[in-house]
Design an enzyme around this catalytic site. Structure first.
Site, PDB file in Angstrom:
ATOM      1  N   TRP A  79       0.728  -1.317  -0.113  1.00 25.72           N
ATOM      2  CA  TRP A  79       0.085  -0.077  -0.116  1.00 25.72           C
ATOM      3  C   TRP A  79       0.871   1.148  -0.399  1.00 25.72           C
ATOM      4  O   TRP A  79       0.340   2.238  -0.495  1.00 25.72           O
ATOM      5  CB  TRP A  79      -0.934  -0.115   1.228  1.00 25.72           C
ATOM      6  CG  TRP A  79      -1.942  -1.096   0.941  1.00 25.72           C
ATOM      7  CD1 TRP A  79      -2.137  -2.325   1.526  1.00 25.72           C
ATOM      8  CD2 TRP A  79      -3.027  -1.173  -0.161  1.00 25.72           C
ATOM      9  NE1 TRP A  79      -3.059  -2.933   1.277  1.00 25.72           N
ATOM     10  CE2 TRP A  79      -3.796  -2.285  -0.097  1.00 25.72           C
ATOM     11  CE3 TRP A  79      -3.267  -0.383  -1.017  1.00 25.72           C
ATOM     12  CZ2 TRP A  79      -4.696  -2.701  -0.885  1.00 25.72           C
ATOM     13  CZ3 TRP A  79      -4.613  -0.772  -1.770  1.00 25.72           C
ATOM     14  CH2 TRP A  79      -5.104  -1.652  -1.883  1.00 25.72           C
ATOM     15  N   ASP A 127      -1.484   6.618   6.342  1.00 23.34           N
ATOM     16  CA  ASP A 127      -2.411   5.909   6.028  1.00 23.34           C
ATOM     17  C   ASP A 127      -2.822   4.735   7.230  1.00 23.34           C
ATOM     18  O   ASP A 127      -1.893   4.023   7.529  1.00 23.34           O
ATOM     19  CB  ASP A 127      -2.100   5.152   4.698  1.00 23.34           C
ATOM     20  CG  ASP A 127      -3.311   4.034   3.971  1.00 23.34           C
ATOM     21  OD1 ASP A 127      -4.346   3.972   4.883  1.00 23.34           O
ATOM     22  OD2 ASP A 127      -3.023   3.521   3.079  1.00 23.34           O
ATOM     23  N   LYS A 159     -12.360  -2.052   7.673  1.00 25.04           N
ATOM     24  CA  LYS A 159     -11.477  -3.154   8.446  1.00 25.04           C
ATOM     25  C   LYS A 159     -11.787  -2.856   9.898  1.00 25.04           C
ATOM     26  O   LYS A 159     -11.996  -3.889  10.514  1.00 25.04           O
ATOM     27  CB  LYS A 159      -9.987  -3.051   8.320  1.00 25.04           C
ATOM     28  CG  LYS A 159      -9.572  -2.874   6.740  1.00 25.04           C
ATOM     29  CD  LYS A 159      -8.245  -2.542   6.232  1.00 25.04           C
ATOM     30  CE  LYS A 159      -7.864  -2.482   4.977  1.00 25.04           C
ATOM     31  NZ  LYS A 159      -8.080  -3.756   4.346  1.00 25.04           N
TER      32      LYS A 159
END
Length: 359
Positions: A102, A172, A196
């Protein structure tokens, strides 16, 4: 059919009480005579839902007063582009730390808007560790320093907050927000997809410091502008109303569980149990440096890869679902976010021990 233990990296399992409440309120939200998904986002019922959701998030994260809290669309991946569009502030460079898939995606997207300087990278170790801070090279002329606090694919997580010097620190937090205590005041901006630890997919939380709002490039579309979204209370366009509602229910559940402090202790216990089972085994192995193992995403491989298919099939039969590792790395991965009960982790450990005994 009984509910399974869903170890998916996202969308992930939701707390059962949240699903039950949503089921009870599906046709008639608290005497309104309609479902939340039918409500006008400008109507009093939904405005109350939105206000409660925002206030609960601010409370749970102890967000300081000089930050704006936004609920946006297009996923955390959209922020890979929106961040440089909004906070470069005329500068031409930004620093990024690469600790996995990511981070790599964020770097690639930001490169369309500025010169990306990779301050540190774990690529040489196949993203199994976090580069030592002493080796980071942060350019003081950059607009900001970006990192990913937890890599869902490689299972690497920061246990502290990096020092960005005078640069705004951007993070992030998609896969570990609300799973552990964090001092928001250290950051210029954090962002996280909801799917999540906060609810279903379709909502992205952005928490941005006031001094970084209103710096967007002139050609930034209005819906991508933090300033425009903040001015409109994240309703510049019609929001994902039902997803906001479910996010709000999840936050209320978390408060009822004792908040972030309590859930962090539960997450520590869950992760420690699973890593201990892996470390004590001769069949399973976790490749990540123990100093930065993720509490949220636990990748592991079997000593004999020909057993992978049998492992996954038998796990499914036991109600232990979605344990296959990401296609880019293979192996297995157990995502044990906030909603995963300790009983789910214990059931996985028992299955792993029995599978090892019989294979």
């Amino acid at each position: 059919m009984a509910r399974i233990y869903n170890f998916s990296a996202g969308p992930s399992m939701l707390p059962e009480p949240v699903l039950q409440q949503a089921q009870q309120e599906m046709l008639d939200w608290r005497g309104s005579g309609m479902s939340v998904m039918e409500m006008s986002h400008r109507g009093p019922h939904f405005m109350a839902i939105a206000e409660q959701m925002k206030n609960d998030l601010i409370e749970l994260l102890a967000v300081p007063a000089n930050y704006r809290v936004l609920f946006l669309q297009a996923g955390a991946s959209a922020q890979f582009a929106m961040i440089p569009q909004n906070i470069l502030n005329g500068k031409t460079k930004a620093c990024y730390v690469n600790t996995g898939a990511w981070s790599t995606a964020a770097i690639k997207e930001a490169g369309k808007y500025c010169e990306v300087q990779v301050a540190a990278s774990g690529e040489s170790t196949a993203f199994t560790t976090i580069p030592a801070y002493a080796d980071w090279r942060v350019d003081p002329a950059a607009a900001y320093l970006h990192y990913t606090s937890n890599e869902t694919i490689h299972g690497v997580e920061f246990n502290d907050i990096p020092d960005a010097g005078d640069l705004p620190l951007v993070c992030d937090m998609s896969s570990n927000i609300l799973s552990r205590r964090v001092d928001i005041g250290h950051y210029g901006l954090i962002y996280a997809g909801a799917q999540k630890n906060m609810g279903p997919s379709g909502v992205t939380v952005v928490i941005v410091r006031d001094d970084l709002v209103g710096l967007e490039a002139k050609n930034t579309p209005a819906v991508f502008s933090y300033a425009q979204q903040a001015k409109a209370d994240s309703m510049l366009n019609t929001p994902a109303t039902y997803n906001w509602y479910l996010l709000g229910l999840t936050l209320q559940w978390l408060k009822g569980e004792g908040g972030v402090v309590a859930i962090e202790q539960r997450n520590i216990r869950k992760a420690n149990k699973l890593y201990q089972a892996i470390d004590d085994s001769s069949l399973y192995r976790n490749p990540v440096d123990p100093a930065c193992r993720s509490r949220m995403n636990v990748p592991f491989v079997l000593a004999d890869a020909t057993l992978d298919k049998a492992f996954l099939e038998q796990a499914e039969q036991q109600g232990l679902s979605t344990l296959a590792g990401h296609r880019s790395v293979g192996g297995m991965r157990a995502s044990i976010y906030n909603a995963m009960p300790e009983a789910g982790v214990e059931a996985l450990i028992e299955f792993m021990a029995e599978f090892e005994r019989t294979h």
